[in-house]
Design an enzyme around this catalytic site. Structure first.
Site, short mmCIF file in Angstrom:
data_model
loop_
_atom_site.label_atom_id
_atom_site.label_comp_id
_atom_site.label_asym_id
_atom_site.label_seq_id
_atom_site.Cartn_x
_atom_site.Cartn_y
_atom_site.Cartn_z
N GLY A 14 -1.46 -45.99 15.33
CA GLY A 14 -0.81 -46.68 16.44
C GLY A 14 -0.85 -48.19 16.26
O GLY A 14 -1.31 -48.69 15.22
N THR A 39 3.06 -41.29 19.35
CA THR A 39 3.51 -42.68 19.60
C THR A 39 3.18 -43.60 18.43
O THR A 39 3.76 -44.67 18.31
CB THR A 39 2.91 -43.25 20.91
N GLY A 40 2.27 -43.20 17.58
CA GLY A 40 1.99 -43.94 16.36
C GLY A 40 2.96 -43.51 15.26
O GLY A 40 3.76 -42.60 15.46
N ASP A 60 -4.00 -33.42 15.60
CA ASP A 60 -3.97 -33.68 17.04
C ASP A 60 -5.40 -33.59 17.55
O ASP A 60 -5.99 -32.51 17.57
CB ASP A 60 -3.07 -32.65 17.72
N TYR A 149 -2.78 -42.10 33.21
CA TYR A 149 -3.43 -42.95 32.20
C TYR A 149 -4.74 -43.50 32.75
O TYR A 149 -5.79 -43.40 32.12
CB TYR A 149 -2.49 -44.09 31.83
N TYR A 163 -22.49 -38.52 27.46
CA TYR A 163 -22.98 -38.21 26.10
C TYR A 163 -24.10 -39.16 25.70
O TYR A 163 -25.02 -38.79 24.97
CB TYR A 163 -21.82 -38.27 25.09
N THR A 179 -2.45 -56.62 25.21
CA THR A 179 -2.54 -57.15 23.84
C THR A 179 -1.19 -57.00 23.16
O THR A 179 -0.47 -56.03 23.41
CB THR A 179 -3.63 -56.37 23.07
#
Ligand code: UDP
Length: 318
Positions: A14, A39-40, A60, A149, A163, A179
């Site tokens: 990406g 998308t990448g 994936d 998102y 974790y 960015t």
């Protein structure tokens, strides 16, 4: 010079992932780049493929993540990140944020690797506090269109912390603010690539609403520098990485039209649902814990990005 590491970059093809892969290989690290190219694009890392220290694997990460051999760090940059992408791919976005992060953490745990989560300023939603420091909990609408998102990233932060506390995985969370730079897709719908593409084509430049909403925009090289400092540290974060240079979308559009030397007019279009009104990182923590702050001026960064778009006219299409 830090010692050479073997690093897995999830979403490595990406926009941000490819810049990370490039910098890591350039600094003598070995990189395994995982991407499903939703998308990448393999084009983003094609120049790295001939390197012996770079391997590109189409996979994936929501299904499973397997990497043979030792791994020192796992960087999770896999997710659609442009609003038009995650609105088009809502379930994929939730799956990669949840299952993808789970698999990445599982890999880090198995390998004893440091895990870095690419989180986002979107965890602050439409913020009621300005600028945003890491101890602000945010103002997010879970059932609005952007919730897919924002909540995926909020969940992935919670999972990363679980974790860390339950399994002792060495983790770090970076909250990335807007960015931009070379290799953004001119049609990805975000303000900067859209404005540059429209200005280059002489099309009307589409400013949402009155354009007084603000963002704080960071050049990609600065962002990558902050992320690598976090990777090489033992800090848990979350840490904001972004340039505090705040600008309204109307001023940004005018600036880009001017830098391109375009005759495009500015038109106003409908504002997206739940579009945040302001956004600016408080980077005190990044300064204190990582010794990081942005180095590239926004004018210089916009010029470099415009040059890259000019060098790739085949991508700049109506
Ligand atoms: N925006 C705009 N014109 C465009 C695309 C975006 O005015 O053609 C606005 C958008 O409504 C938002 C800001 O620019 O207020 C930043 O949007 P972007 O999609 O770049 O990123 P976000 O910060 O919303 O994720």
């Amino acid at each position: 010079m830090t010692e050479s590491k073997r690093v897995v970059v999830m979403g490595g093809a990406g926009f941000l992932g490819s810049h990370l892969c490039e910098r890591l290989v350039g600094e003598g690290h070995e990189v395994v780049c995982l991407d499903n190219f939703v998308t990448g694009s393999p084009t983003n890392v094609a120049h790295l493929v001939p390197e012996v220290d770079f391997r590109l694997v189409r996979t994936d990460v929501t299904d499973y993540v397997h990497v043979g051999g030792p791994v020192d760090a796992v960087l999770n940059f896999a997710s659609p990140a442009s609003p038009i992408d995650y609105l088009r791919l809502p379930i994929e976005t939730l799956k990669v944020g949840s299952l993808g992060t789970l698999h990445g953490l599982g890999l880090a745990r198995e390998k004893g690797a440091r895990f870095i989560l690419a989180s986002t300023s979107e965890v602050y939603g439409d913020p009621q506090v300005h600028p945003q420091a890491e101890d602000y909990w945010g103002h997010v609408n879970p059932v609005g269109p952007r919730g897919v998102y924002d909540e995926a990233k909020r969940f992935s932060e919670a999972l990363t912390m679980a974790y860390r506390s339950s399994h002792g995985v060495d983790t770090g969370i970076v909250r990335i603010f807007n960015t931009f730079g070379p290799r953004m897709r001119p049609n990805d719908g975000r303000a900067i690539p859209n404005f540059i593409r429209q200005a280059l084509l002489g099309e009307p430049v589409t400013v949402a609403g009155d354009g007084l909403q603000t963002r704080s925009i960071c050049y990609v090289d600065d962002l990558v520098d902050g992320i690598l400092r976090l990777m090489h540290s033992d800090r848990p974060g979350p840490v904001n990485i972004g340039n505090p240079h705040e600008i309204s979308m109307l001023d940004l559009a005018r600036w880009i039209v001017d830098l391109v030397g375009s005759s495009s007019e500015i038109v106003h279009v409908e504002r997206p649902v739940d579009d945040p009104t302001v956004r600016q990182p408080d980077i005190t923590r990044a300064r204190e814990e990582l010794g990081w702050e942005p180095q590239v001026s926004i004018e210089e960064a916009l010029k470099r990005t415009i040059s890259w778009f000019r060098e790739h006219p085949e991508l700049v299409t109506p």
